[in-house]
Design an enzyme around this catalytic site. Structure first.
Site: not given
Length: 363
Positions: A208-209
């Site tokens: 996740l970013h």
């Protein structure tokens, strides 16, 4: 016939490696095509840059613009200024940009302002979400691109809708998949694989970013708990980007089956993806890799610039509401996930096609 190949950030490296190899192979057959590798320095952390160059056999850059950190505007300005200076001192025949990072857009603008033709690998990709910096980069780059090397018919359709003629569109396939297929026999587990006693098909991999998912610690906590609480007690392996790590630290109480690890080099990361029960991500590129590897993939986004991974591959677009995670994992553990297929021309030969077209275009 020397072209500039631009690389600036981790997603670029997998895409340029096969192009460089294809040029070097053609040179052995007396091809006049040559290249200058320009690293903008947008990603300056050795874990995000140096290790990829080493593992993928990418030569040392001929030029490193060393722009370093900064806001998107600061990075864009620094890249444009330094690349313009390079071109004024040592012109090239064409600027080849890949993907959708800041370096892609900035170098395309600088080149086109000096009358240098631009070719865009992965041209025509669209998410429709202007809240993504990458989408702005795609739109700007494609607005000033001369030649488009595309990965899908979706991309071709977007370009035609924007008025691009077929004579400028070259459907070649996906160079990131070239790299994937070329390295399958070289994949290796990271040290944590043994330390955590991970076994094939018995863990989830998470990346996740995106700001919408990670910038608010409360939001990030909801997503992490939704994944871990519905993972049937399987380990959840989360290679954490430094920016995400700061907000993960702010959460405090994390699920016991969540295992944070450092960002991984290419060979170790793809090994992690290949042997996972499933991948939960907000990355577009990982959906492509999971599709070719046949690994179930869940994307925590409302839109995707790679719809072929949903229509043909193993990817499902869940949206960003954490409540969507549990039903998706239920389908996974019930054995009801789609098997998927590999999209056309994702066959490991995209770079060869690109180089053949470049030779013709520059002849």
């Amino acid at each position: 016939m020397k072209i500039d190949i631009i690389a600036g950030a981790r997603p670029n490296f997998m895409k340029i490696a096969p192009i460089i190899r294809a040029i070097e192979v053609r040179q052995k057959s007396a091809s006049a095509l040559d290249y200058r590798l320009v690293h903008t320095g947008q990603h300056y952390d050795p874990r995000l840059s140096g290790a990829f160059f080493e593992q993928l056999g990418i030569p040392e850059p001929d030029v490193n613009l060393e722009v370093g950190s900064g806001t998107q505007a600061e990075q864009t300005a620094a890249i444009m200024t330094r690349y313009e200076k390079l071109l004024l001192e040592e012109p090239a025949a064409l600027c080849l940009v890949v993907g959708d990072v800041t370096s892609t857009m900035a170098c395309a603008i600088a080149a086109q302002k000096l009358g240098l033709p631009v070719a865009h690998v992965e041209g025509g990709i669209r998410s429709g979400d202007w809240g993504m910096p990458e989408e702005i980069n795609r739109l700007v780059t494609d607005a000033i691109t001369n030649y488009f090397f595309t990965t899908s018919e979706h991309a071709n359709a977007h370009l035609r809708a924007a008025g691009v003629g077929d004579e400028r569109i070259f459907f070649v396939g996906n160079t990131m998949i070239d790299t994937l297929l070329a390295n399958l026999e070289r994949l290796r587990p990271a040290p944590f694989f043994t330390e955590l006693r991970l076994t094939d098909d018995q863990y989830l991999a998470v990346t996740l970013h995106r700001p919408t998912n990670v910038d608010d610690p409360a939001r990030l906590a909801e997503l992490v708990h939704a994944i871990c609480d519905n993972a049937r007690r399987l380990p959840v392996i989360f290679p954490v980007h430094p920016r995400t790590a700061r907000n993960l630290d702010a959460i405090g109480d994390l699920p016991s089956n969540l295992h944070r690890v450092e960002p991984q080099p290419y060979l170790e990361f793809i090994h992690l993806i290949r042997h996972a029960k499933a991948v939960v991500t907000d990355s577009g590129g990982i959906t492509e890799e999971a599709t070719v590897l046949g690994v179930p993939c869940m994307t925590l986004r409302d839109t995707t610039e790679r719809p072929e991974t949903v229509e043909q591959g193993t990817n499902a677009l869940l949206g960003t509401d954490p409540v969507a995670v549990a039903p998706a994992l239920d389908r996974l553990f019930a054995g009801e996930w789609q098997t998927g297929s590999v999209p056309p021309l994702w066959d490991g030969k995209a770079a060869e096609r690109i180089v053949e077209h470049l030779e013709t275009l520059l002849a």
